[in-house]
Write a protein that holds these residues in place. Structure first.
Motif, short mmCIF file in Angstrom:
data_model
loop_
_atom_site.label_atom_id
_atom_site.label_comp_id
_atom_site.label_asym_id
_atom_site.label_seq_id
_atom_site.Cartn_x
_atom_site.Cartn_y
_atom_site.Cartn_z
N GLU A 86 0.80 -1.23 0.00
CA GLU A 86 0.00 0.00 0.00
C GLU A 86 0.82 1.27 0.00
N GLN A 87 1.84 1.34 0.85
CA GLN A 87 2.61 2.58 0.96
C GLN A 87 3.25 2.94 -0.37
N CYS A 88 3.70 1.95 -1.10
CA CYS A 88 4.32 2.20 -2.40
C CYS A 88 3.28 2.57 -3.46
N ASP A 89 2.26 1.75 -3.57
CA ASP A 89 1.34 1.88 -4.69
C ASP A 89 0.41 3.09 -4.54
N ASN A 90 -0.12 3.32 -3.35
CA ASN A 90 -1.02 4.44 -3.15
C ASN A 90 -0.30 5.79 -3.22
N GLU A 91 1.00 5.77 -2.97
CA GLU A 91 1.78 7.01 -3.00
C GLU A 91 2.52 7.19 -4.32
N GLY A 92 2.34 6.28 -5.27
CA GLY A 92 2.93 6.44 -6.60
C GLY A 92 4.45 6.47 -6.56
N ARG A 93 5.07 5.36 -6.12
CA ARG A 93 6.51 5.37 -5.89
C ARG A 93 7.31 4.41 -6.77
N PHE A 94 6.67 3.58 -7.57
CA PHE A 94 7.42 2.62 -8.37
C PHE A 94 6.67 2.31 -9.65
N LEU A 95 7.35 2.49 -10.78
CA LEU A 95 6.77 2.22 -12.09
C LEU A 95 7.84 1.54 -12.94
N GLN A 96 7.50 0.43 -13.58
CA GLN A 96 8.51 -0.38 -14.27
C GLN A 96 8.12 -0.62 -15.73
N ALA A 97 9.09 -0.43 -16.62
CA ALA A 97 8.93 -0.72 -18.04
C ALA A 97 9.72 -1.98 -18.37
N ASP A 98 9.05 -2.98 -18.93
CA ASP A 98 9.68 -4.25 -19.26
C ASP A 98 10.02 -4.30 -20.74
N TYR A 99 11.29 -4.62 -21.03
CA TYR A 99 11.75 -4.85 -22.39
C TYR A 99 12.18 -6.31 -22.53
N GLU A 100 12.64 -6.67 -23.71
CA GLU A 100 12.95 -8.07 -23.99
C GLU A 100 14.02 -8.62 -23.04
N ARG A 101 15.08 -7.84 -22.81
CA ARG A 101 16.24 -8.35 -22.07
C ARG A 101 16.31 -7.86 -20.63
N PHE A 102 15.62 -6.79 -20.32
CA PHE A 102 15.73 -6.22 -18.97
C PHE A 102 14.56 -5.29 -18.72
N SER A 103 14.45 -4.84 -17.47
CA SER A 103 13.40 -3.89 -17.07
C SER A 103 14.05 -2.64 -16.51
N VAL A 104 13.36 -1.51 -16.68
CA VAL A 104 13.81 -0.22 -16.14
C VAL A 104 12.70 0.34 -15.27
N ALA A 105 13.04 0.75 -14.06
CA ALA A 105 12.04 1.26 -13.13
C ALA A 105 12.38 2.68 -12.71
N SER A 106 11.33 3.48 -12.49
CA SER A 106 11.44 4.81 -11.89
C SER A 106 10.95 4.70 -10.45
N PHE A 107 11.78 5.17 -9.52
CA PHE A 107 11.56 4.90 -8.11
C PHE A 107 11.71 6.17 -7.27
N LEU A 108 10.82 6.33 -6.28
CA LEU A 108 10.88 7.46 -5.36
C LEU A 108 10.71 6.96 -3.93
N MET A 109 11.78 7.08 -3.14
CA MET A 109 11.73 6.74 -1.72
C MET A 109 10.98 7.84 -0.96
N PRO A 110 10.26 7.51 0.10
CA PRO A 110 9.69 8.56 0.95
C PRO A 110 10.80 9.43 1.54
N GLU A 111 10.53 10.71 1.66
CA GLU A 111 11.51 11.64 2.23
C GLU A 111 11.40 11.72 3.75
N ASP A 112 10.19 11.66 4.28
CA ASP A 112 9.98 11.71 5.72
C ASP A 112 10.67 10.53 6.39
N PRO A 113 11.48 10.75 7.44
CA PRO A 113 12.26 9.67 8.05
C PRO A 113 11.43 8.51 8.54
N HIS A 114 10.28 8.77 9.18
CA HIS A 114 9.46 7.70 9.71
C HIS A 114 8.80 6.90 8.58
N ALA A 115 8.29 7.61 7.59
CA ALA A 115 7.70 6.93 6.43
C ALA A 115 8.76 6.14 5.69
#
Length: 253
Positions: A86-115
């Motif tokens: 939930e924390q990842c998906d509801n906050e829009g933090r990971f998106l992955q594009a799959d190609y034939e040989r490998f995948s590339v993902a765009s990623f955003l870690m939460p900035e707030d220390p507790h989160a």
């Protein structure tokens, strides 16, 4: 293949300050963007589908918050939205594009220390499982963590500062240690003084003279890491408080 990654820190403002012109001039194969701070359906088509690219986006449920995207010159075989917690998906933090040989993902870690600590607990499980798969991955984005003392200025003053706390650095030690991921930028550049974020940006002072942190990464497994040809940080791009990280790989999409 050239992959660029940039925390735009607000897509609308970044576009106003020249993001699309930079995108066109960069001529990258894939551009991963983070921290959109807007819903993608609220953006013009010129932003969603710039000339030569197909754009894919994962929005946060909360307004004016997080969100990631990937601009692709070659249409992927598939797009994966989120990681299934939930924390990842509801906050829009990971998106992955799959190609034939490998995948590339765009990623955003939460900035707030507790989160961030809550997120790391689940993200660590994902990364551990990922390295056991036969498929190759490139994860590009903002981690809001400087790993080593060479990754920020005046490190001795920041040992209790969020982004350089011992527990955060220990997590990165695991990522680049037992988990067997590679910090691709450090395959090319070992020296200090290379930063992707500036704590108190001053438009009147060149970035190379300001105190900075390197908190953005493109990580991959050892096989793809061996294909890295060059890596640099575009400090001249000033449409965000963050600078783009660009890596060239000896790979074809």
């Amino acid at each position: 293949m050239k992959i660029a990654s940039i925390n735009v820190n607000g897509m609308r403002r970044a576009v106003e300050r020249g993001f699309l012109d930079w995108l066109k001039a960069q001529d990258a194969d894939i551009v991963c963007v983070q921290n959109l701070k807007t819903k993608s359906f609220e953006l013009d088509d010129s932003i969603l589908y710039p000339e030569g690219y197909e754009g894919y986006f994962l929005d946060a449920e909360q307004d004016d918050f997080a969100g990631v995207g990937i601009y692709c010159r070659k249409i992927p075989k598939a797009i994966m939205y989120g990681l299934g917690f939930e924390q990842c998906d509801n906050e829009g933090r990971f998106l992955q594009a799959d190609y034939e040989r490998f995948s590339v993902a765009s990623f955003l870690m939460p900035e707030d220390p507790h989160a961030k600590q809550r997120f790391i607990a689940q993200y660590s499980d994902y990364l551990s499982k990922l390295r056991r798969k036969r498929r190759q991955y490139i994860i590009a984005g903002s981690w809001y963590i400087a790993h080593k003392t060479v990754d920020l200025d005046h490190w001795s003053e920041h040992q209790s500062t969020p982004g350089f706390r011992p527990e955060e650095r220990a997590f990165m030690d695991q990522v680049f240690g037992p988990m067997d991921f590679v910090d691709t930028f450090r395959e090319v550049e070992r020296n200090a003084g290379h930063h992707t974020w500036w704590e108190k940006p001053d438009s009147d002072v060149p970035r190379k003279r300001q105190d900075g942190w390197r908190t953005d990464y493109q990580i991959t497994g050892p096989d793809i890491a061996r294909t890295v040809k060059s890596a640099w940080i575009d400090r001249d791009a000033d449409f965000s408080e963050f600078a783009p990280l660009i890596i060239e790989y000896d790979l074809e999409l």
